[in-house]
Design a protein around this motif. Structure first.
Motif, short mmCIF file in Angstrom:
data_model
loop_
_atom_site.label_atom_id
_atom_site.label_comp_id
_atom_site.label_asym_id
_atom_site.label_seq_id
_atom_site.Cartn_x
_atom_site.Cartn_y
_atom_site.Cartn_z
N ILE A 246 0.85 -1.20 0.00
CA ILE A 246 0.00 0.00 0.00
C ILE A 246 0.88 1.24 0.00
CG2 ILE A 246 -1.66 1.33 1.37
CD1 ILE A 246 -2.79 -1.45 2.29
N LEU B 51 -9.31 -2.57 -0.25
CA LEU B 51 -8.47 -2.75 -1.42
C LEU B 51 -9.26 -3.45 -2.52
CD1 LEU B 51 -5.36 -4.33 0.36
CD2 LEU B 51 -5.80 -1.90 -0.06
N ILE C 206 -2.49 -5.20 -5.84
CA ILE C 206 -3.44 -4.20 -5.32
C ILE C 206 -3.69 -3.19 -6.43
CG2 ILE C 206 -3.82 -2.38 -3.62
CD1 ILE C 206 -2.02 -4.00 -1.69
N CYS D 142 -7.02 1.57 -3.44
CA CYS D 142 -7.24 1.65 -2.00
C CYS D 142 -8.24 2.78 -1.73
CB CYS D 142 -5.96 1.99 -1.26
SG CYS D 142 -4.52 1.00 -1.68
#
Length: 168
Positions: A14, A53, A60, A63
């Motif tokens: 992230i 997510l 990913i 977010c």
């Protein structure tokens, strides 16, 4: 693809995604995110189980924080006052997936979560210079409400944010 809550194990990835977004924002001539924000909130968002997510396997895609926690918004003339409000914060799409429809997909998933939380209306603030985000939200049915929130960071920086909301 799955839309799930982030875990502490996800934090390094992230941070990388937001780090790449900060570089892109800076290269586009904007400065609303930096080495401090949004990073200073991400671990707490995860611990509160409010950071979601959009994932494709281990990758990913995006977010977003989804929370009933109210943000500061003096100067914004919100339209809905007697509804259960859910707020979106720190929405970012992995730079590898920008302009490929994943922002729209993330917002659709986030709307479902907000509704599951009992939300009747979604709100968020957007820096006025973030035209790509503003266009995305409008395309997704959000309405810009009158007014502007001014957040003074220091003597050099004052952010001007517009309010957006959507009944769900």
């Amino acid at each position: 693809m799955k839309f799930i809550k982030a875990t502490i194990a996800d934090l390094p990835k992230i941070n990388t995604i937001y780090g790449e977004l900060v570089k892109k924002i800076e290269s586009d001539g904007m400065n609303f995110w930096n080495e401090e924000y949004p990073f200073c909130f991400l671990e707490q968002d995860i611990l509160e189980q409010s950071l979601y997510l959009l994932r494709d396997g281990e990758e990913i895609i995006s977010c977003i924080k989804i929370s009933p926690e109210r943000s500061m918004s003096e100067g914004i003339e919100w339209g809905e006052m007697n509804k259960k409000i859910i707020y979106f914060y720190r929405f970012g799409v992995n730079v590898k997936y920008l302009n490929k429809g994943f922002g729209f997909k993330t917002i659709e998933c986030a709307k479902k979560v907000a509704k599951e939380m009992g939300g009747e209306c979604i709100r968020f603030l957007v820096i006025r210079e973030n035209i790509p985000a503003i266009n995305l939200y409008i395309k997704n049915g959000f309405t810009q409400v009158p007014g502007m929130y001014k957040e003074v960071i220091d003597e050099k920086y004052t952010f001007h944010e517009y309010g957006f909301e959507l009944m769900i």
